[in-house]
Scaffold this motif. Structure first.
Motif, mmCIF file in Angstrom:
data_model
loop_
_atom_site.group_PDB
_atom_site.id
_atom_site.type_symbol
_atom_site.label_atom_id
_atom_site.label_comp_id
_atom_site.label_asym_id
_atom_site.label_seq_id
_atom_site.Cartn_x
_atom_site.Cartn_y
_atom_site.Cartn_z
ATOM 1 N N THR A 1 -7.894 8.767 -15.810
ATOM 2 C CA THR A 1 -8.281 9.996 -16.493
ATOM 3 C C THR A 1 -9.753 10.276 -16.225
ATOM 4 O OG1 THR A 1 -8.606 8.730 -18.544
ATOM 5 C CG2 THR A 1 -6.487 9.826 -18.245
ATOM 6 N N THR A 2 -10.628 9.446 -16.742
ATOM 7 C CA THR A 2 -12.053 9.561 -16.448
ATOM 8 C C THR A 2 -12.633 8.150 -16.383
ATOM 9 O OG1 THR A 2 -12.604 9.683 -18.779
ATOM 10 C CG2 THR A 2 -12.313 11.774 -17.635
ATOM 11 N N GLY A 3 -13.887 8.047 -15.946
ATOM 12 C CA GLY A 3 -14.535 6.744 -15.954
ATOM 13 C C GLY A 3 -14.320 5.957 -14.680
ATOM 14 N N ALA A 4 -14.102 4.676 -14.820
ATOM 15 C CA ALA A 4 -13.976 3.765 -13.677
ATOM 16 C C ALA A 4 -12.893 4.240 -12.724
ATOM 17 C CB ALA A 4 -13.663 2.359 -14.160
ATOM 18 N N THR A 5 -13.242 4.276 -11.448
ATOM 19 C CA THR A 5 -12.321 4.831 -10.464
ATOM 20 C C THR A 5 -11.274 3.836 -9.998
ATOM 21 O OG1 THR A 5 -13.877 4.275 -8.716
ATOM 22 C CG2 THR A 5 -14.001 6.508 -9.642
ATOM 23 N N VAL B 1 0.140 14.199 -10.720
ATOM 24 C CA VAL B 1 -1.170 14.762 -11.036
ATOM 25 C C VAL B 1 -1.029 15.728 -12.195
ATOM 26 C CG1 VAL B 1 -0.913 16.629 -9.332
ATOM 27 C CG2 VAL B 1 -3.184 15.988 -10.117
ATOM 28 N N PHE B 2 -2.027 15.713 -13.070
ATOM 29 C CA PHE B 2 -2.034 16.566 -14.249
ATOM 30 C C PHE B 2 -3.431 17.125 -14.396
ATOM 31 C CE2 PHE B 2 -0.848 18.194 -18.256
ATOM 32 C CZ PHE B 2 -1.775 17.841 -19.225
ATOM 33 N N THR B 3 -3.507 18.468 -14.581
ATOM 34 C CA THR B 3 -4.824 19.063 -14.717
ATOM 35 C C THR B 3 -5.036 19.692 -16.076
ATOM 36 O OG1 THR B 3 -3.992 21.051 -13.639
ATOM 37 C CG2 THR B 3 -5.145 19.456 -12.264
ATOM 38 N N GLY B 4 -4.163 19.387 -17.019
ATOM 39 C CA GLY B 4 -4.440 19.713 -18.413
ATOM 40 C C GLY B 4 -4.008 21.082 -18.875
ATOM 41 N N GLY B 5 -3.667 21.952 -17.952
ATOM 42 C CA GLY B 5 -3.291 23.291 -18.385
ATOM 43 C C GLY B 5 -1.818 23.559 -18.205
ATOM 44 N N LEU C 1 0.859 -1.179 0.000
ATOM 45 C CA LEU C 1 0.000 0.000 0.000
ATOM 46 C C LEU C 1 0.890 1.222 0.000
ATOM 47 C CD1 LEU C 1 -2.631 1.597 0.258
ATOM 48 C CD2 LEU C 1 -2.515 1.253 2.748
ATOM 49 N N LEU C 2 0.854 1.970 -1.097
ATOM 50 C CA LEU C 2 1.614 3.219 -1.202
ATOM 51 C C LEU C 2 0.600 4.351 -1.318
ATOM 52 C CD1 LEU C 2 4.408 2.146 -3.705
ATOM 53 C CD2 LEU C 2 4.351 1.920 -1.219
ATOM 54 N N ARG C 3 0.760 5.341 -0.456
ATOM 55 C CA ARG C 3 -0.264 6.377 -0.332
ATOM 56 C C ARG C 3 0.058 7.624 -1.149
ATOM 57 N NH1 ARG C 3 -3.601 5.075 4.002
ATOM 58 N NH2 ARG C 3 -2.761 3.416 5.339
ATOM 59 N N CYS C 4 -0.994 8.178 -1.742
ATOM 60 C CA CYS C 4 -0.860 9.395 -2.530
ATOM 61 C C CYS C 4 -2.111 10.233 -2.339
ATOM 62 C CB CYS C 4 -0.690 9.061 -4.009
ATOM 63 S SG CYS C 4 -0.709 10.497 -5.113
ATOM 64 N N ASN C 5 -1.911 11.474 -1.943
ATOM 65 C CA ASN C 5 -2.997 12.441 -1.874
ATOM 66 C C ASN C 5 -2.655 13.622 -2.764
ATOM 67 O OD1 ASN C 5 -3.122 10.999 0.994
ATOM 68 N ND2 ASN C 5 -5.147 11.813 0.473
ATOM 69 N N TYR C 6 -3.668 14.212 -3.344
ATOM 70 C CA TYR C 6 -3.445 15.301 -4.279
ATOM 71 C C TYR C 6 -4.333 16.489 -3.927
ATOM 72 C CZ TYR C 6 -7.965 14.208 -6.243
ATOM 73 O OH TYR C 6 -9.312 14.013 -6.385
ATOM 74 N N SER C 7 -3.987 17.620 -4.451
ATOM 75 C CA SER C 7 -4.878 18.768 -4.400
ATOM 76 C C SER C 7 -4.965 19.341 -5.801
ATOM 77 C CB SER C 7 -4.370 19.821 -3.412
ATOM 78 O OG SER C 7 -3.189 20.406 -3.881
ATOM 79 N N SER C 8 -6.185 19.669 -6.202
ATOM 80 C CA SER C 8 -6.414 20.203 -7.531
ATOM 81 C C SER C 8 -7.752 20.917 -7.539
ATOM 82 C CB SER C 8 -6.421 19.072 -8.562
ATOM 83 O OG SER C 8 -6.798 19.549 -9.833
ATOM 84 N N SER C 9 -7.812 22.036 -8.223
ATOM 85 C CA SER C 9 -9.047 22.807 -8.282
ATOM 86 C C SER C 9 -9.967 22.330 -9.408
ATOM 87 C CB SER C 9 -8.723 24.289 -8.466
ATOM 88 O OG SER C 9 -7.948 24.467 -9.642
ATOM 89 N N VAL C 10 -9.451 21.471 -10.262
ATOM 90 C CA VAL C 10 -10.239 20.924 -11.368
ATOM 91 C C VAL C 10 -10.056 19.405 -11.372
ATOM 92 C CG1 VAL C 10 -10.019 23.024 -12.738
ATOM 93 C CG2 VAL C 10 -8.349 21.176 -13.019
ATOM 94 N N PRO C 11 -10.955 18.690 -12.047
ATOM 95 C CA PRO C 11 -10.806 17.226 -12.087
ATOM 96 C C PRO C 11 -9.429 16.842 -12.616
ATOM 97 C CG PRO C 11 -12.949 17.851 -12.905
ATOM 98 C CD PRO C 11 -12.191 19.128 -12.699
ATOM 99 N N PRO C 12 -8.720 16.027 -11.848
ATOM 100 C CA PRO C 12 -7.339 15.706 -12.234
ATOM 101 C C PRO C 12 -7.216 14.424 -13.040
ATOM 102 C CG PRO C 12 -7.764 14.858 -10.056
ATOM 103 C CD PRO C 12 -9.057 15.489 -10.538
ATOM 104 N N TYR C 13 -6.102 14.318 -13.737
ATOM 105 C CA TYR C 13 -5.636 13.035 -14.216
ATOM 106 C C TYR C 13 -4.562 12.603 -13.208
ATOM 107 C CZ TYR C 13 -7.665 13.950 -18.874
ATOM 108 O OH TYR C 13 -8.503 14.211 -19.935
ATOM 109 N N LEU C 14 -4.540 11.339 -12.862
ATOM 110 C CA LEU C 14 -3.615 10.853 -11.839
ATOM 111 C C LEU C 14 -2.821 9.680 -12.383
ATOM 112 C CD1 LEU C 14 -6.215 11.097 -9.002
ATOM 113 C CD2 LEU C 14 -4.089 12.433 -9.076
#
Lengths: 112, 113
Positions: B51-55, B93-97, B20-33
């Motif tokens: 990216t989108t879809g199944a979590t 994390v990537f938010t596209g911009g 189990l490796l933990r990752c938390n992110y912060s983003s103001s828009v839906p992220p790609y992880l």
């Protein structure tokens, strides 16, 4: 399939010396990137080239210059190396922005 | 602004145990992880991405990660560790911009007999 090839793998410089790190990819990718990796800091973007003929600064561009020589090649130049530039440098390429990056095996640079 | 926090710079597990490796992110828009893995003396390679879809996302070598928006997390798991899993793992994390992919500081995974 070579993927992303970086040269050299290791380099030792004295403060003030210059050098160019070479990167070439054979996947016909439009975008290419230079990162540096430092302990406890992850990877940080130095410069990137979204397409042939364009380059842009990343998070830590100071002390570096880049050249997108053609679609395949993207070089990183240190004009006057400083000890703070001791790091491992990675080149990466992608055909989908930063959604999927392909990395080279890195260049370990020491500046004395 | 976006950021990534990886809890634990070093994780040690026994062979066969849960990873189990933990990752938390912060983003103001839906992220790609993303999770990337770096084996010794090699570059990073993509392990999996959301990216989108199944979590629940499945990646290579038996790894998977679950995007939990309510917890702003994207933890990486593997039911049974193998010696060959020893490597450094990076969450990103990537938010596209602005072409800005932000990497975490990495977690070194050690697998013991």
């Amino acid at each position: 399939n070579a993927g992303v090839t970086q040269t050299p793998k290791f380099q030792v410089l004295k403060t003030g010396q210059s050098m160019t790190l070479q990167c070439a990819q054979d996947m016909n990718h439009n975008s290419m990137y230079w990162y540096r990796q430092d302990p406890g800091m992850g990877l940080r973007l130095i410069y990137y080239s979204a397409s042939e003929g364009t380059t842009d600064k990343g998070e830590v561009p100071n002390g570096y210059n880049v050249s997108r020589l053609n679609k395949r090649e993207f070089s990183l130049r240190l004009e006057s190396a400083a000890p703070s530039q001791t790091s491992v440098y990675f080149c990466a390429s992608s055909d989908r922005g930063q959604e999927k990056l392909f990395f080279g095996s890195g260049t370990q640079l020491s500046v004395l | 602004a976006q950021s990534v926090t990886q809890l634990g710079s070093h994780v040690s597990v026994s062979e066969g145990a849960l990873v189990l490796l933990r990752c938390n992110y912060s983003s103001s828009v839906p992220p790609y992880l993303f999770w990337y893995v770096q084996y010794p003396n090699q570059g990073l390679q993509l392990l999996l991405k959301y990216t989108t879809g199944a979590t629940l996302v499945k990646g290579i070598n038996g790894f998977e990660a679950e995007f939990k928006k309510s917890e702003t997390s994207f933890h990486l798991t593997k039911p049974s560790a193998h010696m060959s899993d020893a490597a450094e793992y990076f969450c990103a994390v990537f938010t596209g911009g602005g072409n800005k992919l932000t990497f975490g500081t990495g977690t070194q995974l050690k697998v013991e007999l």
